[in-house]
Design an enzyme around this catalytic site. Structure first.
Site, PDB file in Angstrom:
ATOM      1  N   ASP A 102      43.490  47.189  40.804  1.00 60.90           N
ATOM      2  CA  ASP A 102      44.138  48.436  40.372  1.00 60.90           C
ATOM      3  C   ASP A 102      44.768  49.149  41.557  1.00 60.90           C
ATOM      4  O   ASP A 102      44.306  49.011  42.685  1.00 60.90           O
ATOM      5  CB  ASP A 102      43.107  49.423  39.806  1.00 60.90           C
ATOM      6  CG  ASP A 102      42.396  48.881  38.615  1.00 60.90           C
ATOM      7  OD1 ASP A 102      42.978  48.026  37.936  1.00 60.90           O
ATOM      8  OD2 ASP A 102      41.249  49.314  38.394  1.00 60.90           O
TER       9      ASP A 102
HETATM   10  N1  URA Z   1      37.541  46.195  38.323  1.00 61.24           N
HETATM   11  C1  URA Z   1      38.270  47.320  38.283  1.00 61.24           C
HETATM   12  O1  URA Z   1      37.916  48.269  37.602  1.00 61.24           O
HETATM   13  N2  URA Z   1      39.381  47.396  38.998  1.00 61.24           N
HETATM   14  C2  URA Z   1      39.802  46.389  39.792  1.00 61.24           C
HETATM   15  O2  URA Z   1      40.847  46.504  40.449  1.00 61.24           O
HETATM   16  C3  URA Z   1      39.036  45.221  39.822  1.00 61.24           C
HETATM   17  C4  URA Z   1      37.909  45.156  39.075  1.00 61.24           C
END
Ligand code: URA
Length: 227
Positions: A102
């Site tokens: 993310d």
């Molecule tokens: N889990 C999440 O919430 N975000 C990520 O980027 C990777 C795993």
């Protein structure tokens, strides 16, 4: 760009000497025209054929580990003017991120131009473990830990068993072997953990170590083989 015989050899077709023979004997075409001039320099857009078979330059395989900073997206085609992790990579060949992190998640991101390697890492059947450090407002309770470990409902899915290790009053690690969208954040939401930071530190046996934020390095042969 390379001379025609050097280019042919770099495609892994034959030696430079042999390539010279092919050129001089009229077996090589550039854009469908026979070229017998050994001084010809291949241009990017040229289509080279030997005996009417197209040959392509073998692309060097590149395997990169990046310590992704927060605020960068992992999509290759960014349309909204946001910063992309690809802006941090300075390589001759094009690489792409393996999976997602993310925008506000930091840490270990692998990039490559090797599709087989990427598939191996991403395929759910391989269940490659990923380790994250969660920073939270309050220490997680034993009950929250057990819920995260046994599987929680994140809306459209019940997560598979995970492992949680409490590190400090406001940090714990979580190891999951699946990769649903925003999975760790959604797991924390589901059990009311107030997550304030998320960082991935390990994928399989590949460890982020002390790589600085925003920097990258090549994977070692051992790390590549470990997948
Ligand atoms: N889990 C999440 O919430 N975000 C990520 O980027 C990777 C795993």
């Amino acid at each position: 760009m390379d001379r025609i015989n050097k280019y042919i050899a770099s495609c892994g077709v034959c030696s430079r000497r042999k390539a010279e023979e092919y050129v001089l004997s009229g077996r090589v075409k550039v854009n469908d025209i026979i070229i017998k001039d050994l001084a010809y320099k291949v241009k990017e857009e040229d289509i080279i054929k030997i005996d009417d078979n197209i040959i392509n330059k073998e692309e060097k395989k590149v395997y990169i580990m990046l310590n992704k900073p927060k605020g960068y997206v992992t999509t290759s085609h960014e349309q909204f003017g946001r910063k992309s992790v690809l802006d941090l990579i300075d390589e001759d060949v094009r690489v792409y991120p393996i999976g997602r992190l993310d925008m506000y998640t930091e840490g270990l991101l692998l990039l490559t131009n090797d599709g087989d390697f990427a598939n191996k890492l991403m395929h759910p059947k391989n269940k490659i473990a990923k380790k994250y450090i969660v920073t939270s407002k309050e220490k997680i309770t034993q009950n929250q830990k057990e819920l995260l470990e046994s599987g929680v409902n994140i809306g459209d899915y019940i997560t598979r068993p995970a492992k949680v290790n409490i590190l400090t009053n406001n940090q714990f690690e979580i190891i999951i072997s699946e990769g649903k969208n925003r999975q760790v954040r959604r797991m924390c939401e589901a059990v009311r953990v107030n997550l304030t930071n998320l960082k991935r530190i390990q994928i399989g046996n590949i460890n982020l170590g002390n790589l600085q934020t925003g920097k990258y390095r090549y994977l070692s042969d051992e790390e590549i083989k470990s997948i």
